[in-house]
Design a protein around this motif. Structure first.
Motif, PDB file in Angstrom:
ATOM      1  N   UNK A 135       0.837  -1.200   0.000  1.00  0.00           N
ATOM      2  CA  UNK A 135       0.000   0.000   0.000  1.00  0.00           C
ATOM      3  C   UNK A 135       0.875   1.255   0.000  1.00  0.00           C
ATOM      4  N   UNK A 136       1.859   1.265  -0.853  1.00  0.00           N
ATOM      5  CA  UNK A 136       2.813   2.375  -0.969  1.00  0.00           C
ATOM      6  C   UNK A 136       3.121   2.555  -2.454  1.00  0.00           C
ATOM      7  N   UNK A 137       3.147   3.788  -2.909  1.00  0.00           N
ATOM      8  CA  UNK A 137       3.384   4.019  -4.336  1.00  0.00           C
ATOM      9  C   UNK A 137       4.843   3.844  -4.759  1.00  0.00           C
ATOM     10  N   UNK A 138       5.780   4.097  -3.838  1.00  0.00           N
ATOM     11  CA  UNK A 138       7.196   4.126  -4.213  1.00  0.00           C
ATOM     12  C   UNK A 138       7.731   2.818  -4.791  1.00  0.00           C
ATOM     13  N   UNK A 145      -9.134  -1.484   8.694  1.00  0.00           N
ATOM     14  CA  UNK A 145      -8.547  -0.190   8.345  1.00  0.00           C
ATOM     15  C   UNK A 145      -7.865  -0.293   6.987  1.00  0.00           C
ATOM     16  N   UNK A 146      -8.176   0.638   6.102  1.00  0.00           N
ATOM     17  CA  UNK A 146      -7.439   0.776   4.855  1.00  0.00           C
ATOM     18  C   UNK A 146      -6.488   1.951   5.014  1.00  0.00           C
ATOM     19  N   UNK A 147      -5.191   1.654   5.036  1.00  0.00           N
ATOM     20  CA  UNK A 147      -4.166   2.677   5.233  1.00  0.00           C
ATOM     21  C   UNK A 147      -3.294   2.719   3.987  1.00  0.00           C
ATOM     22  N   UNK A 148      -3.074   3.907   3.447  1.00  0.00           N
ATOM     23  CA  UNK A 148      -2.310   4.079   2.210  1.00  0.00           C
ATOM     24  C   UNK A 148      -1.219   5.122   2.417  1.00  0.00           C
ATOM     25  N   UNK A 149      -0.010   4.809   1.919  1.00  0.00           N
ATOM     26  CA  UNK A 149       1.124   5.731   2.009  1.00  0.00           C
ATOM     27  C   UNK A 149       1.528   6.172   0.609  1.00  0.00           C
ATOM     28  N   UNK A 150       1.563   7.475   0.390  1.00  0.00           N
ATOM     29  CA  UNK A 150       1.904   8.036  -0.917  1.00  0.00           C
ATOM     30  C   UNK A 150       2.979   9.105  -0.760  1.00  0.00           C
TER      31      UNK A 150
END
Length: 306
Positions: free
Chosen positions: A211-214, A251-256
């Motif tokens: 859940x991370x774009x990098x 929980x939906x947790x997103x890192x951008x």
């Protein structure tokens, strides 16, 4: 033997490494109807690590080309992201290194004015595992002071740079009075951190590279790091992650990262995801800080008195 290999460690040695920092009890209420604010079915947390120029800087890379890549995040991407979040009425958490905050003193206030949380993300995106306790405490302490001055409020949460959690990080978190961390990956849902077998009273809001774009979209022309997935395909992964959280009451947790997700062909994927999330009823869309405050009441043990 002075430096035994891992296969030569005694049981107390390998157990000591494993038990240094562990996941304690899940902080989700057993009754799904009582887990979230106003009886919401699930929680959604969006976060942005506004690293900008600091990733190359921390490695001593100072070429104008690398600086320009980071500058894009602050110059072009952040305004777009703030407009998008406003359009869909999404509060988010922004974690920013102090060097970035000092470079552009109006960036942190722009997050606060838009109703977002600001959290600590190191001084110059340093690698915590290379630091002593005193160095880590100094850098994170000074970073917290910068963000408090610019935001008008003491940050309550930390996300370590690169999710790099050292043997000293927990002691630093306690020393600086943070109430939550968002750097570790032991579960899909928040839990209490356990240090050396003892409850800490610290809420962990777990992250995950999925859940991370990098990992999917980063480009470095001098290494093998290349974007390997079309952005729209990545969007489906995140929808699947959201679907699981929604159906399980989690929980939906997103890192951008602004310099990664903020390009036009990628931002459309984020907007599509926000549309998808907003099409579901019964969501509590909030900041990491507010979720940690909500879950803190479920802790069965408080931080030990120093």
């Amino acid at each position: 033997m002075n430096n035994p290999q891992p296969w030569e460690w005694t049981e107390p040695q390998w157990r000591g490494h494993i038990e240094k920092i562990r996941a304690g009890e899940s902080l989700l209420a057993p009754d799904p109807t009582a887990r979230w604010k106003d009886g919401a079915k699930a929680a959604v947390l969006l976060s942005f690590d506004s690293d900008h120029e600091t990733i190359p800087l921390r490695d001593g890379e100072t070429s104008p080309g690398r600086m320009a890549q980071g500058e894009y995040g602050a110059r072009a991407a952040v305004p777009r992201i703030l407009r998008l979040l406003h359009r869909y009425e999404i509060p988010a958490s922004f974690y920013i290194p102090a060097v970035c905050a000092l470079l552009r003193p109006q960036e942190v206030p722009s997050y606060v004015d838009a109703g977002h949380e600001v959290g600590v993300h190191g001084w110059i995106h340093e690698r915590n595992t290379l630091l002593t306790f005193d160095q880590e405490l100094d850098l994170l302490g000074r970073a917290a002071e910068v963000l408090q001055k610019q935001s008008g409020a003491k940050p309550t949460g930390i996300r370590t740079p690169s999710w790099d959690f050292s043997d000293s990080t927990m002691d630093v978190i306690r020393e600086l009075g943070f109430t939550y961390d968002s750097s570790l990956m032991a579960d899909d849902v928040p839990y209490e951190l356990i240090a050396d077998g003892e409850p800490t009273g610290i809420v962990e809001i777990p992250v995950e590279w999925i859940r991370d774009d990098a990992p999917y979209l980063t480009m470095d022309r001098y290494t093998g790091l290349r974007p390997y997935m079309p952005p729209r395909q990545l969007g489906q992964i995140w929808k699947d992650e959201f679907d699981f959280a929604y159906e399980s009451g989690g929980v939906f947790q997103l890192t951008l990262h602004p310099h990664v997700i903020g390009h036009p062909s990628r931002l459309v994927v984020l907007e599509d995801l926000l549309k998808y999330i907003r099409s579901h009823d019964g969501l509590w869309i909030t900041t990491h800080e507010k979720l940690a405050t909500h879950l803190g009441s479920r802790l069965t043990a408080r931080t030990p008195q120093q």
